[in-house]
Design an enzyme around this catalytic site. Structure first.
Site, PDB file in Angstrom:
ATOM      1  N   ASP A 177      49.340  50.158  14.768  1.00  0.00           N
ATOM      2  CA  ASP A 177      49.050  49.721  16.143  1.00  0.00           C
ATOM      3  C   ASP A 177      47.642  49.147  16.215  1.00  0.00           C
ATOM      4  OD1 ASP A 177      51.491  50.773  16.828  1.00  0.00           O
ATOM      5  OD2 ASP A 177      50.648  52.709  17.447  1.00  0.00           O
TER       6      ASP A 177
HETATM    7  N1  URA Z   1      52.536  55.739  14.229  1.00  0.00           N
HETATM    8  C1  URA Z   1      51.990  55.282  15.377  1.00  0.00           C
HETATM    9  O1  URA Z   1      52.273  55.780  16.461  1.00  0.00           O
HETATM   10  N2  URA Z   1      51.117  54.270  15.284  1.00  0.00           N
HETATM   11  C2  URA Z   1      50.754  53.691  14.131  1.00  0.00           C
HETATM   12  O2  URA Z   1      49.928  52.778  14.127  1.00  0.00           O
HETATM   13  C3  URA Z   1      51.339  54.186  12.954  1.00  0.00           C
HETATM   14  C4  URA Z   1      52.237  55.205  13.021  1.00  0.00           C
END
Ligand code: URA
Length: 229
Positions: A102
């Site tokens: 993310d």
């Molecule tokens: N899980 C998440 O919620 N975000 C990420 O960036 C990676 C795994």
């Protein structure tokens, strides 16, 4: 192929930097210093060196990057600045990011032009472990831990077993072997907690802390060394 093109294609040097190192007499072809950037080499037989380092005509490149916050793991810049902009001399065809973190997640991101390698890392069948350091809004309690031991269904499918370790109040590590959208955040939302900081520290045997990369930095890695190829 032109000498400057060959070096730019197979190293992190830009064309401009390549010209500089050629002028500095750092480039050798078959152990002879070459000072013309336009010098034609036979890519299959000539041995090109920068000082003592042999430059091989490699087909695939594998990079490990320490992603800073606010960059996105996308091949386009439509929804924000892509981590691919952090790769200085990005002239490998089909360079792409393996999996997504993310925008607000930091840590280890792998980038390659080897589609088969990407498939292997992403395919749940191979159970490649991904480890994250998590900071939660609230303390992670025994009740929350027990709740997460039960079968959990996300996107209509039962989650593969995962491990939670190094629990210290609101901090812990989690090891997943699959990658679902927002998986870590959604997992802790189930127990009414929320993730306030997330960092990926390991993919398979590649550990971010062994690489010593500051945020925004990257380095070439050899997947064979990490038993991933
Ligand atoms: N899980 C998440 O919620 N975000 C990420 O960036 C990676 C795994």
């Amino acid at each position: 192929m032109r000498l400057d093109k060959f070096i730019a294609n197979n190293t992190f040097y830009s064309r401009k930097e390549v010209n500089k190192i050629i002028r500095k007499k750092m480039v050798l072809v078959n152990d002879k210093i070459i000072i013309e950037a336009t010098y034609k080499i036979d890519v299959l037989n000539d041995i090109v060196k920068i000082n003592d380092l042999v430059i091989s005509n490699k087909e695939f490149i594998y990079l490990a990057l320490n992603k800073p916050k606010d960059y996105i793991c996308s091949n386009s810049d439509k929804e924000g600045e892509s981590v691919l902009n952090l790769i200085e001399e990005n002239n490998w065809k089909n360079l792409h990011i393996i999996g997504r973190l993310d925008k607000d997640t930091t840590g280890l991101v792998l980038i390659t032009n080897d589609g088969q390698f990407t498939h292997k890392i992403k395919n749940n069948k191979y159970h490649v472990e991904k480890e994250y350091e998590v900071v939660l809004e609230k303390e992670f309690t025994k009740e929350m831990f027990e709740e997460l031991q039960k079968d959990i269904v996300l996107d209509g499918k039962k989650l593969k077993p995962f491990q939670i370790l190094n629990i210290n109040r609101n901090k812990l590590n989690i090891i997943l072997t699959e990658g679902k959208y927002h998986q870590v955040k959604r997992l802790f939302a189930i127990v009414k907690n929320s993730v306030i900081d997330l960092k990926r520290i390991r993919v398979g045997k590649i550990n971010l802390y062994d690489l010593n990369l500051d945020e925004g930095e990257y380095q070439e890695i050899d997947p064979i060394k990490y038993e991933m190829k």
